[in-house]
Scaffold this motif. Structure first.
Motif, PDB file in Angstrom:
ATOM      1  N   GLN A 475       2.169  24.247 -12.626  1.00 24.03           N
ATOM      2  CA  GLN A 475       1.180  25.308 -12.765  1.00 24.03           C
ATOM      3  C   GLN A 475      -0.159  24.836 -13.327  1.00 24.03           C
ATOM      4  O   GLN A 475      -0.820  25.550 -14.074  1.00 24.03           O
ATOM      5  CB  GLN A 475       1.740  26.452 -13.621  1.00 24.03           C
ATOM      6  N   ILE A 476      -0.556  23.628 -12.962  1.00 24.69           N
ATOM      7  CA  ILE A 476      -1.904  23.154 -13.266  1.00 24.69           C
ATOM      8  C   ILE A 476      -2.467  22.514 -12.005  1.00 24.69           C
ATOM      9  O   ILE A 476      -1.724  21.941 -11.202  1.00 24.69           O
ATOM     10  CB  ILE A 476      -1.940  22.133 -14.426  1.00 24.69           C
ATOM     11  N   PRO A 477      -3.790  22.602 -11.782  1.00 24.18           N
ATOM     12  CA  PRO A 477      -4.388  21.941 -10.617  1.00 24.18           C
ATOM     13  C   PRO A 477      -4.447  20.430 -10.834  1.00 24.18           C
ATOM     14  O   PRO A 477      -4.946  19.961 -11.866  1.00 24.18           O
ATOM     15  CB  PRO A 477      -5.788  22.552 -10.550  1.00 24.18           C
ATOM     16  N   ILE A 478      -3.910  19.683  -9.881  1.00 22.03           N
ATOM     17  CA  ILE A 478      -3.946  18.227  -9.985  1.00 22.03           C
ATOM     18  C   ILE A 478      -4.426  17.638  -8.661  1.00 22.03           C
ATOM     19  O   ILE A 478      -4.411  18.294  -7.619  1.00 22.03           O
ATOM     20  CB  ILE A 478      -2.572  17.623 -10.367  1.00 22.03           C
ATOM     21  N   ALA A 479      -4.867  16.390  -8.729  1.00 25.03           N
ATOM     22  CA  ALA A 479      -5.264  15.634  -7.543  1.00 25.03           C
ATOM     23  C   ALA A 479      -4.850  14.190  -7.760  1.00 25.03           C
ATOM     24  O   ALA A 479      -4.632  13.739  -8.891  1.00 25.03           O
ATOM     25  CB  ALA A 479      -6.766  15.743  -7.294  1.00 25.03           C
ATOM     26  N   PHE A 480      -4.749  13.459  -6.657  1.00 25.40           N
ATOM     27  CA  PHE A 480      -4.286  12.073  -6.698  1.00 25.40           C
ATOM     28  C   PHE A 480      -5.416  11.121  -6.327  1.00 25.40           C
ATOM     29  O   PHE A 480      -6.204  11.407  -5.418  1.00 25.40           O
ATOM     30  CB  PHE A 480      -3.124  11.862  -5.723  1.00 25.40           C
ATOM     31  N   GLN A 481      -5.488  10.005  -7.025  1.00 27.01           N
ATOM     32  CA  GLN A 481      -6.383   8.906  -6.662  1.00 27.01           C
ATOM     33  C   GLN A 481      -5.542   7.670  -6.389  1.00 27.01           C
ATOM     34  O   GLN A 481      -4.679   7.307  -7.197  1.00 27.01           O
ATOM     35  CB  GLN A 481      -7.384   8.612  -7.790  1.00 27.01           C
ATOM     36  N   LEU A 482      -5.789   7.025  -5.238  1.00 24.18           N
ATOM     37  CA  LEU A 482      -5.128   5.771  -4.893  1.00 24.18           C
ATOM     38  C   LEU A 482      -5.937   4.625  -5.476  1.00 24.18           C
ATOM     39  O   LEU A 482      -7.149   4.530  -5.235  1.00 24.18           O
ATOM     40  CB  LEU A 482      -5.015   5.628  -3.372  1.00 24.18           C
ATOM     41  N   LEU A 483      -5.296   3.741  -6.240  1.00 22.17           N
ATOM     42  CA  LEU A 483      -6.001   2.704  -6.985  1.00 22.17           C
ATOM     43  C   LEU A 483      -5.688   1.318  -6.442  1.00 22.17           C
ATOM     44  O   LEU A 483      -4.571   1.043  -5.983  1.00 22.17           O
ATOM     45  CB  LEU A 483      -5.621   2.764  -8.465  1.00 22.17           C
ATOM     46  N   ASP A 484      -6.686   0.427  -6.555  1.00 20.73           N
ATOM     47  CA  ASP A 484      -6.473  -0.972  -6.188  1.00 20.73           C
ATOM     48  C   ASP A 484      -5.987  -1.759  -7.408  1.00 20.73           C
ATOM     49  O   ASP A 484      -5.659  -1.187  -8.453  1.00 20.73           O
ATOM     50  CB  ASP A 484      -7.743  -1.581  -5.587  1.00 20.73           C
ATOM     51  N   GLU A 485      -5.968  -3.084  -7.272  1.00 16.82           N
ATOM     52  CA  GLU A 485      -5.428  -3.907  -8.355  1.00 16.82           C
ATOM     53  C   GLU A 485      -6.294  -3.862  -9.608  1.00 16.82           C
ATOM     54  O   GLU A 485      -5.819  -4.173 -10.708  1.00 16.82           O
ATOM     55  CB  GLU A 485      -5.269  -5.361  -7.887  1.00 16.82           C
ATOM     56  N   ARG A 486      -7.574  -3.470  -9.492  1.00 17.48           N
ATOM     57  CA  ARG A 486      -8.451  -3.362 -10.657  1.00 17.48           C
ATOM     58  C   ARG A 486      -8.380  -1.978 -11.306  1.00 17.48           C
ATOM     59  O   ARG A 486      -9.036  -1.728 -12.302  1.00 17.48           O
ATOM     60  CB  ARG A 486      -9.898  -3.647 -10.257  1.00 17.48           C
ATOM     61  N   GLY A 487      -7.638  -1.064 -10.704  1.00 21.27           N
ATOM     62  CA  GLY A 487      -7.588   0.298 -11.217  1.00 21.27           C
ATOM     63  C   GLY A 487      -8.730   1.157 -10.730  1.00 21.27           C
ATOM     64  O   GLY A 487      -8.977   2.232 -11.303  1.00 21.27           O
ATOM     65  N   MET A 488      -9.429   0.738  -9.663  1.00 27.27           N
ATOM     66  CA  MET A 488     -10.527   1.529  -9.107  1.00 27.27           C
ATOM     67  C   MET A 488     -10.020   2.375  -7.946  1.00 27.27           C
ATOM     68  O   MET A 488      -9.183   1.936  -7.153  1.00 27.27           O
ATOM     69  CB  MET A 488     -11.667   0.622  -8.649  1.00 27.27           C
ATOM     70  N   ALA A 489     -10.571   3.583  -7.840  1.00 30.83           N
ATOM     71  CA  ALA A 489     -10.130   4.517  -6.811  1.00 30.83           C
ATOM     72  C   ALA A 489     -10.579   4.057  -5.434  1.00 30.83           C
ATOM     73  O   ALA A 489     -11.773   3.833  -5.192  1.00 30.83           O
ATOM     74  CB  ALA A 489     -10.663   5.910  -7.106  1.00 30.83           C
ATOM     75  N   LEU A 490      -9.620   3.911  -4.539  1.00 29.57           N
ATOM     76  CA  LEU A 490      -9.897   3.615  -3.131  1.00 29.57           C
ATOM     77  C   LEU A 490     -10.100   4.898  -2.342  1.00 29.57           C
ATOM     78  O   LEU A 490     -10.826   4.919  -1.350  1.00 29.57           O
ATOM     79  CB  LEU A 490      -8.740   2.821  -2.532  1.00 29.57           C
ATOM     80  N   ALA A 491      -9.420   5.935  -2.744  1.00 32.05           N
ATOM     81  CA  ALA A 491      -9.528   7.242  -2.091  1.00 32.05           C
ATOM     82  C   ALA A 491      -9.050   8.294  -3.079  1.00 32.05           C
ATOM     83  O   ALA A 491      -8.238   8.009  -3.959  1.00 32.05           O
ATOM     84  CB  ALA A 491      -8.697   7.287  -0.817  1.00 32.05           C
ATOM     85  N   GLU A 492      -9.577   9.495  -2.910  1.00 35.00           N
ATOM     86  CA  GLU A 492      -9.193  10.594  -3.801  1.00 35.00           C
ATOM     87  C   GLU A 492      -8.888  11.829  -2.982  1.00 35.00           C
ATOM     88  O   GLU A 492      -9.559  12.114  -1.980  1.00 35.00           O
ATOM     89  CB  GLU A 492     -10.317  10.912  -4.789  1.00 35.00           C
ATOM     90  N   GLN A 493      -7.874  12.548  -3.379  1.00 36.50           N
ATOM     91  CA  GLN A 493      -7.555  13.822  -2.751  1.00 36.50           C
ATOM     92  C   GLN A 493      -8.738  14.770  -2.900  1.00 36.50           C
ATOM     93  O   GLN A 493      -9.302  14.914  -3.983  1.00 36.50           O
ATOM     94  CB  GLN A 493      -6.315  14.422  -3.402  1.00 36.50           C
ATOM     95  N   ARG A 494      -9.107  15.412  -1.817  1.00 36.20           N
ATOM     96  CA  ARG A 494     -10.321  16.220  -1.815  1.00 36.20           C
ATOM     97  C   ARG A 494     -10.078  17.684  -2.135  1.00 36.20           C
ATOM     98  O   ARG A 494     -10.975  18.508  -2.014  1.00 36.20           O
ATOM     99  CB  ARG A 494     -11.003  16.099  -0.449  1.00 36.20           C
ATOM    100  N   SER A 495      -8.903  18.037  -2.494  1.00 41.81           N
ATOM    101  CA  SER A 495      -8.613  19.420  -2.865  1.00 41.81           C
ATOM    102  C   SER A 495      -7.539  19.411  -3.935  1.00 41.81           C
ATOM    103  O   SER A 495      -6.802  18.436  -4.091  1.00 41.81           O
ATOM    104  CB  SER A 495      -8.154  20.227  -1.644  1.00 41.81           C
ATOM    105  N   TRP A 496      -7.456  20.505  -4.656  1.00 38.59           N
ATOM    106  CA  TRP A 496      -6.471  20.602  -5.730  1.00 38.59           C
ATOM    107  C   TRP A 496      -5.130  21.041  -5.178  1.00 38.59           C
ATOM    108  O   TRP A 496      -5.043  21.850  -4.266  1.00 38.59           O
ATOM    109  CB  TRP A 496      -6.953  21.593  -6.794  1.00 38.59           C
ATOM    110  N   THR A 497      -4.078  20.502  -5.748  1.00 41.76           N
ATOM    111  CA  THR A 497      -2.729  20.917  -5.414  1.00 41.76           C
ATOM    112  C   THR A 497      -1.974  21.161  -6.711  1.00 41.76           C
ATOM    113  O   THR A 497      -2.536  21.014  -7.796  1.00 41.76           O
ATOM    114  CB  THR A 497      -2.028  19.869  -4.532  1.00 41.76           C
ATOM    115  N   TRP A 498      -0.705  21.542  -6.608  1.00 42.57           N
ATOM    116  CA  TRP A 498       0.091  21.838  -7.810  1.00 42.57           C
ATOM    117  C   TRP A 498       1.535  22.016  -7.391  1.00 42.57           C
ATOM    118  O   TRP A 498       1.864  22.091  -6.195  1.00 42.57           O
ATOM    119  CB  TRP A 498      -0.411  23.124  -8.487  1.00 42.57           C
ATOM    120  N   VAL A 499       2.398  22.044  -8.374  1.00 41.58           N
ATOM    121  CA  VAL A 499       3.780  22.467  -8.161  1.00 41.58           C
ATOM    122  C   VAL A 499       4.065  23.624  -9.104  1.00 41.58           C
ATOM    123  O   VAL A 499       3.413  23.773 -10.143  1.00 41.58           O
ATOM    124  CB  VAL A 499       4.801  21.332  -8.413  1.00 41.58           C
TER     125      VAL A 499
END
Length: 681
Positions: A475-499
């Protein structure tokens, strides 16, 4: 008012013949002569619809400021009934209300749910009345506006004595402002039909609205998806679907596709379609082109049914015979109002006018007749639980270019971020005014970027086969970021999701083709226990300029004499506040210099909010280019005499990836205080 009984208006005659000409001509003569409504014989079954005084229309919005769903709800609206025994005149059903709207007819055709308020000072609440307007009873009463009620399918839990009939509605009772920055945020709620056991089932940071129900019992609704997109910095309206217990929230159509404004979805089981309205521009009452998708393949069958440069369509109303009614307004007509028309569902042509009344918009027509009951849903949701589970089979399975073009093995981990709602009781700065021109709409008192305030829920590994398996707070809005070996975001979810509590939701990939079947293999992550990312709110990490970034830059960059005022670019002046006459001193010059165009190089910036790998500030502290941005400076390790530690580098990376926020502690504290008081997550 009289009913036109001319047999030439019957549906079987050609649209281009002289008969239709004289019928329409006579109809308009009647309107001009009487100044009131008209109804053509055989034009429609019994209807209820909403009338809105034309003088309630707001003035035009400045460029870059959009109309919000809440702008539609004005004083003076009324629900009326049009039937064969009403002699062509619309009969008011809600005369005792200061305003009433959003009628929804029960499956047996005997009752109408609606949103109403007795006085102008009241919140909008959910009411029920008989089909003739009698027997009014308030069903939902909350501390916030409650709108768009809807009869949906029944719900059953294993420990219930039996299924319970449900209704859904939207409400602002959670207390947040839209992610856009102004106006209330509306969420979708479900309750038993007597109003008991009301439960929030969507947790978007911007509004969810215009719900309707599919034959399988899932609720389809318009969802305002998050801001900070390159194509639509104010966000995009998409059509989503969710079960009436809040589970399995997934895109239905147009999540990230043009045009950006979509809404007023209405399901037509007889035609196998879902009609809706779409537009490139926002409009007060949500008008635009009439479009549809098929219920069988909604993601692949989009078609525009009616598009006219001279007018706007709104509120499609499917008919039991497979026909269609919609509201239409000519925008080239001075003072023109929305009128009800029958629409040819094959050609999209406007045919007979159904009803019009001078000085009143006629919108949101609903058929006042029995219609098939939708299927019920069983549920595993347990509101006493506090977490749910996500799993993904393969993050590389995507239709997003930034993901599907990644080489396998590039993604090392997953950053899960929580979006924090902006509470309406916090001070705000008007949008579109300095100093936010460089940052775009959505900037506010706590940031110079259009990103929502975020904090880190946790990190989880991404397996070699691209799978992950996580347990997160519900019950909170979350999004995912895919990270490379340096911990930098390669891509980010463009909308909020939740469970929702106890939900287990899986996906094939990251924004994959929804018509794909899962690969027939057992992925690595799902045979392991879910990685628990369940820290309480007080322990979820926040990274902002004031508390994390400023101390690093003062100690290692400005304090060493390199980037102090009058020295090397960027000048990191933490004492001088940039003065803006209308708002006063807001941000220190150091913050603005990092996010603003570099002096003399208007296409270059040191920080690209939301993209650390594309930000020259990160290139300088790492000593190499890691992404693609306009930057003509020489790349070398900075600071040269005292390089940053690994922790300091990661803080700067996280700060930029999370939106380069200025100060989010006040937002987080307000959210946590509210949640602690209400028990919400």
């Amino acid at each position: 008012m009289k009913t036109l009984a001319n047999p030439l208006t019957r549906r079987g005659l050609g649209r281009n013949g002289c008969e239709r000409f004289w019928t329409v001509f006579a109809a308009w003569i009647l309107i001009l002569a009487t100044g009131v409504g008209l109804c053509l014989a055989d034009a429609a079954p019994d209807l209820v619809f909403v009338q809105i005084p034309a003088q309630s229309e707001p003035s035009l919005r400045p460029e870059g400021v959009i109309y919000l769903p809440s702008d539609r709800y004005v004083d003076g609206m009324r629900i009326v009934r049009l039937s064969a025994d009403s002699k062509g005149e619309a009969m008011p059903l809600t005369p005792e209300f200061a305003s009433a709207c959003d009628p929804a007819v029960s499956f047996d055709g005997n009752h109408i749910l609606f949103a109403g308020k007795k006085s102008e000072e009241d919140y909008w609440q959910i009411w029920r009345m008989n089909r003739d307007g009698g027997g009014k009873k308030r069903i939902i009463s909350r501390d916030g506006d409650c709108l768009s009620p809807l009869y949906v399918g029944c719900l059953f839990h294993l420990n219930d004595e039996g299924p319970s009939d449900q209704l859904a509605y939207i409400s602002s009772e959670a207390g947040g402002a839209n992610e856009y920055g102004v106006g209330p945020c509306y969420s979708l709620y479900a309750a038993v039909q007597d109003g008991s056991f009301s439960t929030r089932i969507t947790f978007n940071l911007s509004s969810d609205f215009d719900p309707d129900v599919l034959p399988n019992g899932r609720i389809v609704f318009t969802s305002w998806r998050r801001s900070a997109m390159e194509n639509w910095p104010l966000g995009c309206f998409g059509l989503m679907a969710v079960s009436n217990d809040g589970t399995d929230m997934l895109p239905y159509y147009g999540n990230l596709s043009a045009p950006p404004f979509k809404g007023m979805a209405r399901v037509a089981p007889q035609a196998g379609r879902m009609y809706f309205v779409e537009s490139e521009q926002s409009n007060w009452l949500g008008g635009g082109d009439l479009a549809y998708v098929t219920l069988r393949r909604p993601l692949k069958t989009h078609a525009v049914l009616s598009s006219e440069e001279a007018g706007l369509f709104a509120n499609p109303c499917p008919l039991p015979d497979g026909g269609l009614i919609a509201s239409y307004r000519r925008i080239d007509k001075q003072g023109g109002c929305y009128e009800l028309y029958r629409i040819d569902p094959d050609s999209g042509d406007r045919r007979e006018i159904v009803y019009a009344e001078e000085g009143l918009h006629c919108v949101d027509a609903q058929v006042l007749a029995p219609h098939p009951r939708v299927k019920g849903r069983s549920s595993v949701v347990d509101l006493e639980k506090e977490t749910g589970v996500f799993f993904c089979l393969d993050v590389y399975n995507s239709d997003l270019p930034e993901v599907k073009n990644l080489a396998r093995g590039t993604v090392k981990s997953l950053r899960v971020i929580e979006g924090l709602p902006v509470m309406r009781n916090l001070p705000r700065v008007l949008l579109g005014s300095p100093p936010f021109e460089f940052a775009g709409a959505g900037a506010n008192h706590y940031t110079a970027t259009p990103f929502a305030a975020k904090r880190i829920v946790g990190l989880a590994p991404v397996e070699e086969d691209g799978s992950f398996h996580i347990e997160v707070p519900a019950q909170i809005p979350i999004a995912f970021q895919l990270l490379d070996e340096r911990g930098m975001a390669l891509a980010e979810q463009r909308s909020w999701t939740w469970v929702v509590p106890k939900e287990k939701r899986g996906c094939i990939g990251c924004h994959e083709d929804r018509e794909l079947s899962p690969p027939n293999r057992l992925v690595n992550a799902v045979v392991q226990n879910a990685r628990r990312l369940t820290l309480p709110p007080s322990r979820r990490r926040m990274v902002d300029f004031v508390h994390e970034v400023k101390p690093i830059l003062e100690a290692k960059c400005s304090g060493m004499g390199c980037h102090s005022p009058g020295q090397a670019q960027p000048e990191l002046d933490f004492e001088r506040l940039v003065e803006h006459p209308d708002e006063g001193a807001l941000f220190p010059a150091a913050y603005e210099s990092l996010l603003s165009p570099i002096p003399g190089r208007p296409k270059e910036r040191y920080v690209k909010p939301g993209g650390a790998k594309d930000s020259p500030l990160i290139w300088q502290i790492l000593g190499e280019r890691t992404g693609d941005s306009d930057y003509s400076g020489v790349i070398s390790v900075m600071p040269p005499s005292a390089p940053l530690t690994g922790v300091e580098k990661m803080l700067l990376i996280e700060w930029i990836d999370l939106g380069a926020m200025y100060n989010i502690r006040d937002i987080a504290n307000a959210v946590d205080l509210r949640d602690g008081a209400s028990g919400e997550k």
